[in-house]
Structures are given as structure tokens and as C-alpha cells.
Design a protein around this motif. Structure first.
Motif, PDB file in Angstrom:
ATOM      1  N   UNK A 120      -3.515   9.472   0.734  1.00 18.50           N
ATOM      2  CA  UNK A 120      -4.941   8.972   0.397  1.00 18.50           C
ATOM      3  C   UNK A 120      -4.629   8.044  -0.287  1.00 18.50           C
ATOM      4  N   UNK A 121      -3.845   7.627  -1.232  1.00 17.48           N
ATOM      5  CA  UNK A 121      -3.642   6.742  -2.175  1.00 17.48           C
ATOM      6  C   UNK A 121      -3.855   5.271  -1.883  1.00 17.48           C
ATOM      7  N   UNK A 122      -3.462   4.912  -1.111  1.00 14.84           N
ATOM      8  CA  UNK A 122      -3.413   3.910  -0.321  1.00 14.84           C
ATOM      9  C   UNK A 122      -5.071   3.307  -0.439  1.00 14.84           C
TER      10      UNK A 122
ATOM     11  N   UNK B 177      -0.089   8.305  -5.698  1.00 10.44           N
ATOM     12  CA  UNK B 177       0.034   9.317  -5.002  1.00 10.44           C
ATOM     13  C   UNK B 177       0.535  10.653  -5.230  1.00 10.44           C
ATOM     14  N   UNK B 178       0.725  11.076  -6.713  1.00 13.03           N
ATOM     15  CA  UNK B 178       0.636  12.004  -7.118  1.00 13.03           C
ATOM     16  C   UNK B 178      -0.702  13.190  -7.643  1.00 13.03           C
ATOM     17  N   UNK B 179      -1.613  11.987  -7.444  1.00  3.42           N
ATOM     18  CA  UNK B 179      -2.854  12.672  -7.008  1.00  3.42           C
ATOM     19  C   UNK B 179      -4.175  12.724  -5.875  1.00  3.42           C
TER      20      UNK B 179
ATOM     21  N   UNK C  39      -6.091  -0.098  -2.434  1.00  2.00           N
ATOM     22  CA  UNK C  39      -6.644  -1.262  -1.759  1.00  2.00           C
ATOM     23  C   UNK C  39      -8.014  -1.609  -3.162  1.00  2.00           C
ATOM     24  N   UNK C  40      -8.555  -0.602  -3.657  1.00  2.00           N
ATOM     25  CA  UNK C  40      -9.638  -1.073  -4.309  1.00  2.00           C
ATOM     26  C   UNK C  40      -8.874  -1.606  -5.615  1.00  2.00           C
TER      27      UNK C  40
END
Length: 245
Positions: free
Chosen positions: A75-77, A69-71, A81-82
Motif C-alpha cells: 500500500x506504500x504506492x 514500504x516497511x510501514x 503517489x500523494x
């Protein structure tokens, strides 16, 4: 070192575990959470491996969201998922080690910026004692490791060795290095290459403890508790750094 690089990003994103970093009770809370989670996993392992697998991968996915999340923000999802995809579809030593490394760096940074050195020192002592008991006395940590290997979860590092790989728990890397990040975050000290001296000596001390653990594991072909070795090295390194820096 990577966690030290990550920590300013986590601070900027205000991704912290505890509100009051100086409260020693945080260490007890952390320890109780570890015990509760361990009991939960061990009980679930005896009842349903399928359910345990679903639960553990769900926890892994949520942890990945916090780590990324901090990066990447919301879009950290995508990287989460990957990560889950590769672990489920290509569960080999490489994908497990890389996933474990990324998670370990993120979790270390999060806890390191959330706890001042004194509560961390308490935590390291408590967990070193617990790890000793869990491996040599009750031996439930060995059973837990076997379940993790069976489920192919990124909670272990497979380190190549002469005769057989050394299996190192993610906690063996995270716990002592929380002190490294904490020293870097909260202490006022001289620096070497932008790393505060107590943080650097803590890192070096933990690395020496890990080296001793590897030698012992190679010499005596049986499971060994990692934290008594690594935490002791980190703690000694920390106090050495405080005395000179």
C-alpha cells in the motif's frame, strides 16, 4: 532522531542496501554510484530539462516506495503517489521540506542498518573531500543545486536565516546521520534514553558541525560545502562516544 526510530522497522522488513554490512567496498560502491548519478543528471540537464524532470520524478517515486514500504507494505504506492502529487501541484517550500525530510529519514535508516561504522567512516571522509572539491574547485555541485531548485525537487532543505535562506542538500543530512544509525544498530554500548552513547554523540557532533556551517554561511555570502563541516563534527562525536561509552 526520527531515523533512529525508523531503523527497527526497516530491519524487521529487511529493507537493506548491502548484504555484507562490514565490507569497506560498500563505501566505494556508494561513492561511485553518487558520481555516476551526478554526471548523468548534469549531462541530461544540458540536453533536455523535460526529460530530466521525468527521470528525477520517476526516481523520486521509486525512492518513496522503498521508504514507505516497511510501514505500509504494498500500500506504500498510495503515500508515494500523494507525495508526488503535492510536489507537482503544490511545489512550495513547505511541501518540499516535508518531502525531503521523510525521504531523508527513510534513506538514512536504510543505509544505517546496511553499513557498520567502519565502512561509514570511510564513506564520510571520502564524501567530505568530494564535496569540498565539488563546491570550491569544480563548482559542479553548485550547478547541480541550481538545477534541483529549478525543477523544484525535494532534494534540498530551505532553512530560514536572517538575510537569505540557507540551502542544505538532503545528502548533508543523510550522510553524517548514517553513522548515527549505524552506531545505534551495530555497536554494543551504554545507552541514554535508549540511544547508545556513540550514536548520541555522533548526532550531537553533526548538529554542532551544522551550526558552524550556518554561521559561516551567514558571515560569508557564498555557497559552502556542507559535508566537510557536518561530517567532521559527526566523526569527532563518534570517536568521543566510543571513548566514553
Amino acid at each position: 532522531m526520527v531515523s533512529l526510530k525508523f531503523s527497527p522497522t526497516y530491519e524487521s522488513a529487511n529493507v537493506k542496501v548491502f548484504e555484507n554490512p562490514s565490507d569497506p567496498k560498500n563505501s566505494i560502491t556508494y561513492f561511485v554510484a553518487i558520481i555516476a548519478f551526478t554526471i548523468f543528471v548534469m549531462m541530461l540537464a544540458k540536453r533536455s530539462e523535460k526529460v530530466l524532470r521525468i527521470v528525477m520524478y520517476s526516481v523520486l517515486f521509486l525512492s518513496s516506495l522503498y521508504v514507505f514500504y516497511p510501514f505500509f507494505g504494498f500500500a506504500s504506492v498510495i503515500p508515494s503517489i500523494l507525495t508526488l502529487y503535492f510536489l507537482l501541484k503544490k511545489p512550495n517550500k513547505l511541501t518540499m521540506n516535508i518531502s525531503a525530510f521523510i525521504l531523508a529519514c527513510g534513506v538514512t535508516a536504510m543505509f544505517g542498518i546496511s553499513l557498520e561504522p567502519f565502512p561509514v567512516l570511510i564513506l564520510l571522509v571520502i564524501l567530505a573531500i568530494y564535496d569540498f572539491i565539488a563546491v570550491y574547485s569544480t563548482k559542479h555541485m553548485i550547478d547541480l543545486a541550481e538545477n534541483i531548485i529549478k525543477l523544484k525537487l525535494p532534494l534540498l532543505f530551505m532553512i530560514p536565516a536572517r538575510e537569505r535562506p540557507l540551502i542544505l542538500g538532503v545528502g548533508d543530512v543523510v550522510i553524517p546521520n548514517i553513522l548515527t544509525v549505524s552506531a545505534q544498530t551495530f555497536l554494543k554500548s551504554q545507552t541514554i534514553f535508549n540511544i547508545k552513547i556513540p550514536a548520541l554523540t555522533t548526532l550531537i557532533g553533526g548538529t554542532i558541525g551544522l551550526a558552524v556551517l550556518m554561521v559561516v554561511s551567514e558571515r560569508f555570502k557564498s555557497p559552502h560545502a556542507g559535508l566537510p563541516f557536518i561530517n567532521t563534527g559527526a566523526i569527532l562525536g563518534y570517536f568521543l562516544g566510543r571513548s566514553i561509552g
